[in-house]
Design a protein around this motif. Structure first.
Motif, PDB file in Angstrom:
ATOM      1  N   ALA A  65       0.839  -1.193   0.000  1.00 41.26           N
ATOM      2  CA  ALA A  65       0.000   0.000   0.000  1.00 41.26           C
ATOM      3  C   ALA A  65       0.880   1.251   0.000  1.00 41.26           C
ATOM      4  CB  ALA A  65      -0.927  -0.004   1.210  1.00 41.26           C
ATOM      5  N   THR A  66       0.259   2.381  -0.234  1.00 40.97           N
ATOM      6  CA  THR A  66       0.983   3.650  -0.363  1.00 40.97           C
ATOM      7  C   THR A  66       0.734   4.537   0.845  1.00 40.97           C
ATOM      8  OG1 THR A  66       0.800   3.571  -2.777  1.00 40.97           O
ATOM      9  CG2 THR A  66       1.265   5.715  -1.797  1.00 40.97           C
ATOM     10  N   CYS A  67       1.783   5.147   1.363  1.00 41.36           N
ATOM     11  CA  CYS A  67       1.645   6.100   2.465  1.00 41.36           C
ATOM     12  C   CYS A  67       2.008   7.501   1.986  1.00 41.36           C
ATOM     13  CB  CYS A  67       2.540   5.711   3.637  1.00 41.36           C
ATOM     14  SG  CYS A  67       2.514   6.918   5.000  1.00 41.36           S
ATOM     15  N   LEU A  68       1.108   8.435   2.230  1.00 42.22           N
ATOM     16  CA  LEU A  68       1.355   9.853   1.976  1.00 42.22           C
ATOM     17  C   LEU A  68       1.190  10.612   3.286  1.00 42.22           C
ATOM     18  CD1 LEU A  68      -0.886  10.294  -1.225  1.00 42.22           C
ATOM     19  CD2 LEU A  68       1.529   9.629  -1.131  1.00 42.22           C
ATOM     20  N   VAL A  69       1.791  11.781   3.363  1.00 41.87           N
ATOM     21  CA  VAL A  69       1.629  12.623   4.547  1.00 41.87           C
ATOM     22  C   VAL A  69       0.978  13.936   4.128  1.00 41.87           C
ATOM     23  CG1 VAL A  69       2.785  13.836   6.431  1.00 41.87           C
ATOM     24  CG2 VAL A  69       3.616  11.594   5.707  1.00 41.87           C
ATOM     25  N   ASN A  70      -0.120  14.268   4.790  1.00 41.79           N
ATOM     26  CA  ASN A  70      -0.820  15.517   4.494  1.00 41.79           C
ATOM     27  C   ASN A  70      -0.091  16.699   5.131  1.00 41.79           C
ATOM     28  OD1 ASN A  70      -2.705  13.718   3.460  1.00 41.79           O
ATOM     29  ND2 ASN A  70      -4.448  14.923   4.185  1.00 41.79           N
ATOM     30  N   ASP A  71       0.046  17.745   4.366  1.00 44.12           N
ATOM     31  CA  ASP A  71       0.512  19.053   4.839  1.00 44.12           C
ATOM     32  C   ASP A  71       2.000  19.110   5.207  1.00 44.12           C
ATOM     33  OD1 ASP A  71      -2.243  19.411   4.690  1.00 44.12           O
ATOM     34  OD2 ASP A  71      -2.529  19.397   6.855  1.00 44.12           O
ATOM     35  N   ARG A  72       2.462  18.207   6.030  1.00 44.89           N
ATOM     36  CA  ARG A  72       3.816  18.284   6.583  1.00 44.89           C
ATOM     37  C   ARG A  72       4.793  17.499   5.707  1.00 44.89           C
ATOM     38  NH1 ARG A  72       2.890  18.783  13.075  1.00 44.89           N
ATOM     39  NH2 ARG A  72       0.663  19.239  13.027  1.00 44.89           N
ATOM     40  N   LEU A  73       5.227  18.141   4.651  1.00 46.67           N
ATOM     41  CA  LEU A  73       6.039  17.443   3.655  1.00 46.67           C
ATOM     42  C   LEU A  73       7.404  17.050   4.201  1.00 46.67           C
ATOM     43  CD1 LEU A  73       5.164  19.457   0.429  1.00 46.67           C
ATOM     44  CD2 LEU A  73       3.972  17.526   1.485  1.00 46.67           C
ATOM     45  N   VAL A  79      10.229  10.163   6.866  1.00 48.32           N
ATOM     46  CA  VAL A  79       9.829   8.772   7.102  1.00 48.32           C
ATOM     47  C   VAL A  79       9.909   7.927   5.836  1.00 48.32           C
ATOM     48  CG1 VAL A  79       8.325   9.402   9.022  1.00 48.32           C
ATOM     49  CG2 VAL A  79       7.361   9.209   6.705  1.00 48.32           C
ATOM     50  N   GLY A  80      10.252   8.546   4.715  1.00 50.76           N
ATOM     51  CA  GLY A  80      10.337   7.798   3.469  1.00 50.76           C
ATOM     52  C   GLY A  80       8.986   7.463   2.871  1.00 50.76           C
ATOM     53  N   ALA A  81       8.002   8.330   3.068  1.00 53.63           N
ATOM     54  CA  ALA A  81       6.686   8.127   2.479  1.00 53.63           C
ATOM     55  C   ALA A  81       6.765   8.281   0.962  1.00 53.63           C
ATOM     56  CB  ALA A  81       5.682   9.123   3.061  1.00 53.63           C
ATOM     57  N   ALA A  82       5.729   7.791   0.280  1.00 57.41           N
ATOM     58  CA  ALA A  82       5.707   7.873  -1.185  1.00 57.41           C
ATOM     59  C   ALA A  82       5.466   9.288  -1.688  1.00 57.41           C
ATOM     60  CB  ALA A  82       4.637   6.935  -1.741  1.00 57.41           C
ATOM     61  N   GLY A  83       4.991  10.165  -0.796  1.00 59.96           N
ATOM     62  CA  GLY A  83       4.730  11.540  -1.199  1.00 59.96           C
ATOM     63  C   GLY A  83       3.890  12.251  -0.172  1.00 59.96           C
ATOM     64  N   GLY A  84       3.151  13.249  -0.630  1.00 63.57           N
ATOM     65  CA  GLY A  84       2.353  14.050   0.287  1.00 63.57           C
ATOM     66  C   GLY A  84       1.126  14.613  -0.376  1.00 63.57           C
ATOM     67  N   HIS A  85       0.356  15.334   0.410  1.00 63.50           N
ATOM     68  CA  HIS A  85      -0.866  15.976  -0.086  1.00 63.50           C
ATOM     69  C   HIS A  85      -0.935  17.371   0.511  1.00 63.50           C
ATOM     70  CE1 HIS A  85      -5.073  15.748  -1.658  1.00 63.50           C
ATOM     71  NE2 HIS A  85      -5.175  16.795  -0.833  1.00 63.50           N
ATOM     72  N   ALA A 104       7.875  11.736  -6.687  1.00 64.12           N
ATOM     73  CA  ALA A 104       6.971  11.479  -5.559  1.00 64.12           C
ATOM     74  C   ALA A 104       5.518  11.690  -5.962  1.00 64.12           C
ATOM     75  CB  ALA A 104       7.323  12.396  -4.395  1.00 64.12           C
ATOM     76  N   VAL A 105       4.625  11.052  -5.230  1.00 60.15           N
ATOM     77  CA  VAL A 105       3.196  11.301  -5.393  1.00 60.15           C
ATOM     78  C   VAL A 105       2.847  12.620  -4.705  1.00 60.15           C
ATOM     79  CG1 VAL A 105       0.877  10.456  -4.896  1.00 60.15           C
ATOM     80  CG2 VAL A 105       2.709   8.832  -5.416  1.00 60.15           C
ATOM     81  N   LEU A 106       2.178  13.493  -5.424  1.00 64.18           N
ATOM     82  CA  LEU A 106       1.751  14.770  -4.853  1.00 64.18           C
ATOM     83  C   LEU A 106       0.263  14.963  -5.105  1.00 64.18           C
ATOM     84  CD1 LEU A 106       2.114  17.501  -3.504  1.00 64.18           C
ATOM     85  CD2 LEU A 106       2.934  18.417  -5.691  1.00 64.18           C
TER      86      LEU A 106
END
Length: 208
Positions: A65-73, A79-85, A104-106
């Motif tokens: 699965a994919t992990c993104l982090v909202n707001d706090r890029l 943490v090595g997430a796939a991207g952010g929102h 990265a996923v944005l």
């Protein structure tokens, strides 16, 4: 860029909620169709956001699965997430793309065709579009746009559109018919008595 799942689970860190237990229930079922957006309260510290995001990255990696982090890029990078929102009050899209890098996923929040096109031009990988329906999960939101609003954005851009805001399993077929690639939910899973069963219902609608 990683392939994008159709079911986006936004972490619910309000009092009384346990986002990690919900995630643990949903992941074995949703696997690669799941995107987890780590969102914490504005009052949460960066350390709290980091600790949650780090654990989500570990869990999602086990199922593809994919992990993104909202707001706090910066947390996404740490943490090595796939991207952010990012939303309207966060970094501008072009700046967010520069921070995350080209692969990265944005994700970017949009609600009408004009801003949606601008976001894609600036580097958005997908758009979170809404609120589609009334929701109590987040306060201060603009009026809901319904399926017609989703369809208008879909017709204007060539990236996946993720419908958000008051989304339930019953609403998924209409949103898919309007052209939504997927849906993002909070309460539909975090408030469910059986998150795995709720996820199965959402995934059934998304597969149509």
């Amino acid at each position: 860029m990683p392939s994008l799942g159709r079911l986006h689970l936004i972490t619910d860190t309000r009092p009384g909620r346990d986002p990690l237990s919900v995630l643990a229930a949903v992941l074995p079922l949703a696997r690669t169709e799941l995107v987890v957006q780590v969102r914490v309260a504005d009052t949460a510290t960066d350390r709290q956001a980091y600790d949650l995001a780090r654990r989500v990255v570990t869990l999602t990696a086990q199922y593809g699965a994919t992990c993104l982090v909202n707001d706090r890029l910066h947390v996404a990078l740490a943490v090595g997430a796939a991207g952010g929102h990012v939303g309207a009050d966060d970094l501008p899209v072009a700046a967010a793309r520069q921070v995350l890098g080209p692969t990265a996923v944005l994700g970017v929040t949009a609600r009408e065709p004009g801003t949606a096109v601008e976001a894609v031009t600036a580097g958005a990988s997908y758009l979170g579009v809404g609120p589609c329906y009334a929701t109590t999960t987040k306060t201060g939101l603009p009026p809901e746009i319904g399926t017609a609003g989703v369809q208008a954005v879909v017709k204007a851009v060539d990236v996946p559109v993720i419908a958000i805001g008051g989304v339930t399993a019953a609403a998924v077929p209409a949103l898919r018919a309007a052209g939504a690639y997927g849906v993002a939910v909070v309460g539909a899973l975090s408030a469910a008595a059986d998150p795995a069963r709720a996820a199965a219902e959402l995934l059934r609608g998304l597969s149509c």
